[in-house]
Scaffold this motif. Structure first.
Motif, mmCIF file in Angstrom:
data_model
loop_
_atom_site.group_PDB
_atom_site.id
_atom_site.type_symbol
_atom_site.label_atom_id
_atom_site.label_comp_id
_atom_site.label_asym_id
_atom_site.label_seq_id
_atom_site.Cartn_x
_atom_site.Cartn_y
_atom_site.Cartn_z
ATOM 1 N N PHE A 149 -13.057 18.728 72.551
ATOM 2 C CA PHE A 149 -14.191 19.506 73.089
ATOM 3 C C PHE A 149 -14.300 20.885 72.435
ATOM 4 C CE2 PHE A 149 -10.441 19.818 75.814
ATOM 5 C CZ PHE A 149 -10.203 21.179 75.841
ATOM 6 N N PRO A 150 -15.528 21.452 72.467
ATOM 7 C CA PRO A 150 -15.716 22.827 72.014
ATOM 8 C C PRO A 150 -15.355 23.801 73.150
ATOM 9 C CG PRO A 150 -17.825 21.844 72.570
ATOM 10 C CD PRO A 150 -16.784 20.832 72.908
ATOM 11 N N GLU A 151 -15.211 25.049 72.819
ATOM 12 C CA GLU A 151 -14.955 26.054 73.860
ATOM 13 C C GLU A 151 -15.921 27.223 73.707
ATOM 14 O OE1 GLU A 151 -10.232 25.367 74.840
ATOM 15 O OE2 GLU A 151 -10.733 26.765 73.245
ATOM 16 N N THR A 152 -16.315 27.797 74.853
ATOM 17 C CA THR A 152 -17.195 28.973 74.855
ATOM 18 C C THR A 152 -16.376 30.169 75.341
ATOM 19 O OG1 THR A 152 -19.059 27.529 75.328
ATOM 20 C CG2 THR A 152 -19.386 29.885 75.739
ATOM 21 N N ILE A 153 -16.454 31.253 74.579
ATOM 22 C CA ILE A 153 -15.532 32.371 74.796
ATOM 23 C C ILE A 153 -16.279 33.671 75.070
ATOM 24 C CG2 ILE A 153 -13.625 33.679 73.731
ATOM 25 C CD1 ILE A 153 -13.079 30.646 74.151
ATOM 26 N N ALA A 154 -15.735 34.442 76.006
ATOM 27 C CA ALA A 154 -16.288 35.781 76.284
ATOM 28 C C ALA A 154 -15.177 36.821 76.181
ATOM 29 C CB ALA A 154 -16.897 35.813 77.684
ATOM 30 N N ASP A 155 -15.596 38.051 75.962
ATOM 31 C CA ASP A 155 -14.660 39.182 75.943
ATOM 32 C C ASP A 155 -14.137 39.407 77.370
ATOM 33 O OD1 ASP A 155 -13.390 41.436 74.786
ATOM 34 O OD2 ASP A 155 -14.942 42.733 75.667
ATOM 35 N N ALA A 156 -12.849 39.723 77.487
ATOM 36 C CA ALA A 156 -12.267 39.962 78.817
ATOM 37 C C ALA A 156 -11.141 40.986 78.680
ATOM 38 C CB ALA A 156 -11.746 38.664 79.420
ATOM 39 N N PRO A 157 -11.506 42.275 78.653
ATOM 40 C CA PRO A 157 -10.492 43.317 78.424
ATOM 41 C C PRO A 157 -9.353 43.256 79.434
ATOM 42 C CG PRO A 157 -12.720 44.234 78.422
ATOM 43 C CD PRO A 157 -12.854 42.812 78.842
ATOM 44 N N GLU A 158 -9.629 42.670 80.616
ATOM 45 C CA GLU A 158 -8.614 42.639 81.664
ATOM 46 C C GLU A 158 -7.602 41.507 81.504
ATOM 47 O OE1 GLU A 158 -11.718 41.718 81.773
ATOM 48 O OE2 GLU A 158 -11.937 39.863 82.908
ATOM 49 N N VAL A 159 -7.806 40.621 80.494
ATOM 50 C CA VAL A 159 -6.920 39.457 80.358
ATOM 51 C C VAL A 159 -6.047 39.580 79.101
ATOM 52 C CG1 VAL A 159 -6.799 36.926 80.299
ATOM 53 C CG2 VAL A 159 -8.747 38.047 81.414
ATOM 54 N N PRO A 160 -4.809 40.073 79.251
ATOM 55 C CA PRO A 160 -3.934 40.131 78.088
ATOM 56 C C PRO A 160 -3.408 38.743 77.746
ATOM 57 C CG PRO A 160 -2.742 40.846 80.050
ATOM 58 C CD PRO A 160 -4.151 40.552 80.481
ATOM 59 N N PRO A 161 -2.922 38.475 76.561
ATOM 60 C CA PRO A 161 -2.831 39.390 75.431
ATOM 61 C C PRO A 161 -4.070 39.361 74.528
ATOM 62 C CG PRO A 161 -1.687 37.360 74.943
ATOM 63 C CD PRO A 161 -2.202 37.220 76.336
ATOM 64 N N LEU A 162 -4.883 38.295 74.592
ATOM 65 C CA LEU A 162 -6.000 38.180 73.638
ATOM 66 C C LEU A 162 -7.251 38.929 74.088
ATOM 67 C CD1 LEU A 162 -6.250 34.588 72.115
ATOM 68 C CD2 LEU A 162 -5.339 36.670 71.102
ATOM 69 N N HIS A 163 -7.323 39.208 75.405
ATOM 70 C CA HIS A 163 -8.521 39.852 75.971
ATOM 71 C C HIS A 163 -9.768 38.988 75.760
ATOM 72 C CE1 HIS A 163 -5.616 43.160 74.969
ATOM 73 N NE2 HIS A 163 -5.654 43.136 76.282
ATOM 74 N N THR A 164 -9.576 37.711 76.054
ATOM 75 C CA THR A 164 -10.675 36.747 75.978
ATOM 76 C C THR A 164 -10.614 35.864 77.219
ATOM 77 O OG1 THR A 164 -9.311 35.068 74.909
ATOM 78 C CG2 THR A 164 -10.483 36.565 73.462
ATOM 79 N N LYS A 165 -11.723 35.207 77.519
ATOM 80 C CA LYS A 165 -11.673 34.190 78.570
ATOM 81 C C LYS A 165 -12.605 33.041 78.224
ATOM 82 C CE LYS A 165 -15.125 36.202 81.609
ATOM 83 N NZ LYS A 165 -15.379 37.074 82.746
ATOM 84 N N LEU A 166 -12.279 31.878 78.796
ATOM 85 C CA LEU A 166 -13.120 30.694 78.616
ATOM 86 C C LEU A 166 -14.259 30.765 79.611
ATOM 87 C CD1 LEU A 166 -10.402 27.884 78.441
ATOM 88 C CD2 LEU A 166 -11.925 28.602 76.588
ATOM 89 N N VAL A 167 -15.444 30.397 79.159
ATOM 90 C CA VAL A 167 -16.601 30.378 80.051
ATOM 91 C C VAL A 167 -17.026 28.918 80.224
ATOM 92 C CG1 VAL A 167 -18.998 31.115 80.303
ATOM 93 C CG2 VAL A 167 -17.339 32.620 79.206
ATOM 94 N N VAL A 168 -17.209 28.506 81.482
ATOM 95 C CA VAL A 168 -17.623 27.125 81.719
ATOM 96 C C VAL A 168 -19.130 27.099 81.912
ATOM 97 C CG1 VAL A 168 -17.359 25.105 83.198
ATOM 98 C CG2 VAL A 168 -15.391 26.583 82.741
ATOM 99 N N LEU A 169 -19.847 26.545 80.955
ATOM 100 C CA LEU A 169 -21.313 26.517 81.037
ATOM 101 C C LEU A 169 -21.729 25.388 81.978
ATOM 102 C CD1 LEU A 169 -21.994 26.980 77.228
ATOM 103 C CD2 LEU A 169 -22.092 28.735 79.022
ATOM 104 N N PRO A 170 -22.616 25.691 82.924
ATOM 105 C CA PRO A 170 -22.939 24.709 83.964
ATOM 106 C C PRO A 170 -23.790 23.528 83.479
ATOM 107 C CG PRO A 170 -24.239 26.709 84.239
ATOM 108 C CD PRO A 170 -23.310 26.956 83.098
#
Ligand code: FCB
Length: 458
Positions: free
Chosen positions: A309-330
């Motif tokens: 599967f592909p992944e959709t990514i957003a910036d997430a300064p609060e999530v160390p170490p990469l400061h990224t998060k996965l976004v689940v598109l509805p």
């Protein structure tokens, strides 16, 4: 058994075996821990997954794999099915704890004999054996000493590889050193979803480095034991999308790509670890010795790509170490496991590898989907969604080839329903349905389609 090859193929998408070269490898993939069972038999030692299954809450349905599909005993029937599907290849893995049962012990003949029988069984059925040397079932005695985080585990792996390839190298010509090092390292040691269940990012990067190092050292060893061996590695790779056009999200997607894809592809192809991640994760970098990166870049014969599967990514300064998060598109089509269904993502990923890395033959070493299959009153299993999943992904593979991707084989995950790691038996991926109480095998509609597709024009 019903005649599998009489099924009428649905017309969409128009797809024929002849759309692929005559020597294309067609197979299905399995792994030792997920199907074999026979946990304590013939001297097999405990693996980290046996231990993990005993810890409450780690496996979603509280199950374990001590019996699984009982493939340890039923393998002739299982290989018969792969043959009836018209396949010419079969990917399996070798359980290290069956081969080296104690630290420093000499190879366990009974364990090697099992794989010898299995390989002979494949050859008798016209199935080219594709052996994976590490599909996550590390002996627990090595984990007790620190597992893959400890550099000495690389030497232990090479002893296991040496024993196995000496024994099977006369008959097995395709070897995969590791399955999905990302999962070994990150699920096993960063998010803790897999055995051994550690949650430490720095440790995960060290594990990753040792796994890649062991791969590089194994390549010449396999070739010295197995004449004309083709050696590769199977990576889990993902096409990525940014959650928005905002520069922060685009940069987050780049970082995610750095760890998910480039952290493996770059060093394997001689570029070292990606500079952006070395900089971003400077506090967590592994110990790397002088010639390690040269070893990791030892040339391989093919790249195994596991695509789901592909992944959709957003910036997430609060999530160390990469400061990224996965976004689940509805609004996306999803499998029963909630994995996004995106056949074109496979084409996109393969074209990207072709464009960004040196030329190398590619084999799709895994691709598949889980759905909540039910046995109908007449005993059949109508997994039309899975059948369509395979058709659409094969069509995407055909398009990738038309765009110049040197793809030479496709392995469906999986021959049969099995123990799906932290999900236990809740996720069915098979072309064959398994009743885990009776061990009855029932070919699903997807398996019948595969058979009709591969047996066309025969
Ligand atoms: C892959 C694993 C394989 C199986 C599939 C569904 O990541 O390599 O063992 O669990 O996912």
């Amino acid at each position: 058994m019903t005649n599998l090859s009489t099924m009428v193929l649905p017309s969409q998408p128009a797809l024929a075996r002849d759309d692929f070269p005559a020597d294309f490898a067609w197979g299905c993939s399995t792994s030792s821990f997920q199907i074999e069972g026979g946990a304590g038999l013939d001297g097999r030692a405990e693996s980290i997954w046996d231990r993990f299954c005993q810890q409450p809450g780690k496996i979603r349905d509280g199950s374990n794999a001590s019996v699984a599909c009982d493939h340890y005993h039923r393998w002739p029937e299982d290989l018969d099915l792969a043959q009836e599907f018209g396949m010419n290849a079969y990917r399996f893995s070798i359980a290290w704890p069956r081969v080296i049962t104690e630290l420093g012990a000499k190879p366990n003949q009974r364990g090697l004999d099992f794989y010898s029988r299995l390989v002979d069984g494949m050859l008798e059925r016209g199935l080219q054996p594709w052996a994976t040397l590490y599909h996550w079932d590390l002996p627990q005695y090595l984990q007790n000493l620190g597992g893959w985080e400890r550099r000495a585990t690389v030497d232990a792996y090479l002893e296991f590889v040496d024993a196995t390839t000496r024994h099977l190298g006369d008959r097995v010509k395709h070897w995969i050193t590791h399955n999905e090092p990302w999962c070994t390292a990150m699920h096993g040691n960063w998010d803790g979803m897999h055995a051994p269940g550690q949650q430490n990012f720095k440790a995960a990067l060290q594990v990753c480095h040792h796994v890649l190092l062991s791969h590089g050292l194994a390549v010449p060893l396999i070739k010295s034991n197995a004449a004309q061996a083709q050696v590769g590695i199977a990576l889990s790779l993902h096409p990525l999308r940014s959650a928005s056009d905002a520069p922060e999200d685009m940069a987050a997607m780049q970082r995610h790509d750095g760890l998910r894809n480039r952290w493996f592809l770059d060093p394997l192809f001689g570029r070292g670890y990606p500079a952006d991640i070395l900089e971003h994760c400077a506090a967590d970098l592994p110990d790397i010795e002088a010639t390690d990166l040269e070893v990791i870049a030892t040339p391989i014969d093919f790249l195994g790509v596991n695509y789901y599967f592909p992944e959709t990514i957003a910036d997430a300064p609060e999530v160390p170490p990469l400061h990224t998060k996965l976004v689940v598109l509805p609004d996306r089509e999803r499998t029963g496991f909630a994995w996004e269904v995106a056949p074109d993502g496979m084409r996109e990923l393969l074209v990207r590898i072709k464009n960004d890395y040196p030329k190398i033959p590619i084999f799709l070493t895994e691709n598949g989907s889980s759905y909540d299959d039910q046995v109908e009153v007449d005993g059949s299993v109508c997994d039309t969604e899975r059948r369509n999943y395979f058709m659409r992904h094969l069509d995407a593979l055909k398009q990738a080839r038309a765009e110049g991707v040197d793809a030479r084989g496709y392995f469906a995950w999986s021959l049969m329903d099995n123990f799906e790691w932290a999900e236990g038996y809740l996720r069915r991926f098979g072309l064959v349905y398994i009743d885990f109480v009776t061990q009855k095998r029932t070919v699903k509609e997807s398996g019948r389609w595969f058979s009709a597709f591969l047996n066309q024009n025969k």
